[in-house]
Design an enzyme around this catalytic site. Structure first.
Site, PDB file in Angstrom:
ATOM      1  N   LYS A  91       5.724 -14.538  11.767  1.00  0.00           N
ATOM      2  CA  LYS A  91       4.427 -14.219  11.169  1.00  0.00           C
ATOM      3  C   LYS A  91       4.048 -15.300  10.159  1.00  0.00           C
ATOM      4  O   LYS A  91       4.775 -15.564   9.204  1.00  0.00           O
ATOM      5  CB  LYS A  91       4.483 -12.867  10.450  1.00  0.00           C
ATOM      6  CG  LYS A  91       4.454 -11.690  11.424  1.00  0.00           C
ATOM      7  CD  LYS A  91       4.748 -10.394  10.717  1.00  0.00           C
ATOM      8  CE  LYS A  91       3.493  -9.703  10.254  1.00  0.00           C
ATOM      9  NZ  LYS A  91       3.829  -8.373   9.673  1.00  0.00           N
TER      10      LYS A  91
HETATM   11  C1  E4P Z   1       1.588  -5.592   9.730  1.00  0.00           C
HETATM   12  O1  E4P Z   1       1.855  -6.576  10.372  1.00  0.00           O
HETATM   13  C2  E4P Z   1       1.279  -5.662   8.310  1.00  0.00           C
HETATM   14  O2  E4P Z   1       2.220  -6.404   7.612  1.00  0.00           O
HETATM   15  C3  E4P Z   1       1.132  -4.311   7.689  1.00  0.00           C
HETATM   16  O3  E4P Z   1       0.672  -3.383   8.628  1.00  0.00           O
HETATM   17  C4  E4P Z   1       0.294  -4.354   6.438  1.00  0.00           C
HETATM   18  O4  E4P Z   1       0.000  -3.052   6.071  1.00  0.00           O
HETATM   19  P1  E4P Z   1      -0.495  -2.637   4.621  1.00  0.00           P
HETATM   20  O5  E4P Z   1      -1.937  -2.911   4.526  1.00  0.00           O
HETATM   21  O6  E4P Z   1      -0.183  -1.169   4.576  1.00  0.00           O
HETATM   22  O7  E4P Z   1       0.310  -3.436   3.643  1.00  0.00           O
END
Ligand code: E4P
Length: 244
Positions: A91
């Site tokens: 990522k």
């Molecule tokens: C997924 O890849 C993200 O890191 C995650 O869903 C972020 O979610 P949040 O907005 O609850 O931090």
């Protein structure tokens, strides 16, 4: 519809994986920071061990933890080598400088999940740079329309026509991104994260997400219904009465 587990918690991951419905796991630095202090490598290694035990070959997204492009490149290459897990995606945050990093990593055969995307153009540019996955943050997109701490930034973006009202409607953002990917034959897959409830999970898929990554706390809501409980109890009690 593919469901991923959005967590770094080993118990939650194991409880989900053993039930067989999940086809991937996504983590991020904040999720890791919720876990008891240990080494990053050891913790990701334990997640991979759980995958190998219950669902070998499913997706795993691991996020870099830097804003420096050279460090991001080094971390990505290190993770791929160190963990040796073929279905691992790295990522990388969306951004102008990050596009070049995404391009380099993708050209080197590394699967990139471009994360923290909030609008259509970010997702399309990341995909065109080579990201295999683009992560659109459903809940945060919606919050972007109302977040009081971001009033100045929101007004500036709207005034210069960088964004409009549709950009704070996650259904429209995901739907438009999917429409463009399909029309233009862009092979990247859309992951929607930042789920705030079971209804978001359903809507994200209906909007066109290929994959929805879900915090484990929502799985019980997704699999239960008060009418299911009522009818199952009724069947059992009717049958018990008939037996006695
Ligand atoms: C997924 O890849 C993200 O890191 C995650 O869903 C972020 O979610 P949040 O907005 O609850 O931090």
């Amino acid at each position: 519809m593919k469901i991923f587990i959005d967590s770094a918690n080993l118990t939650d991951i194991e409880e989900s994986l053993k039930r067989g419905f999940a086809q991937g796991i996504t983590t991020n630095p904040s999720l890791l920071a919720k876990e008891p202090k240990s080494s990053f490598e050891a913790h990701i290694g334990k997640i991979i061990d759980l995958i190998k035990k219950y669902q070998p070959g499913i997706h795993l997204s691991v996020e870099v933890f830097s804003r420096d492009q050279k460090t991001i490149l080094d971390q990505a290459q290190k993770f791929i080598k160190q963990f040796g897990y073929p279905e691992m995606s790295i990522k990388v945050q969306v951004g102008w400088d990050e596009l070049e990093t995404i391009k380099k990593l993708s050209a080197a055969g590394i699967s990139v999940n471009c994360t923290a995307c909030m609008n259509v153009t970010q997702a399309v540019m990341a995909a065109r740079a080579g990201a295999k996955y683009v992560s659109l943050f459903w809940g945060r997109i919606r919050d972007g329309g109302t977040d009081a701490a971001m009033t100045k930034e929101r007004d500036e973006a709207i005034n210069k026509k960088a964004l409009d009202g549709d950009d704070f409607n996650p259904f429209k953002v995901v739907q438009a991104t999917r429409q463009i990917f399909d029309q233009d034959k862009i092979p990247s897959e859309i992951i929607t994260g930042s789920m705030r409830g079971a209804v978001d999970v359903r809507d994200a898929r209906l909007a066109g997400a290929h994959i929805v990554t879900v915090p484990p706390k929502f799985f019980p809501d997704m699999i239960s219904h008060f009418k299911t409980d009522q009818v199952v109890n009724q069947f059992l009690s009717d049958f018990e009465k008939w037996l006695s």
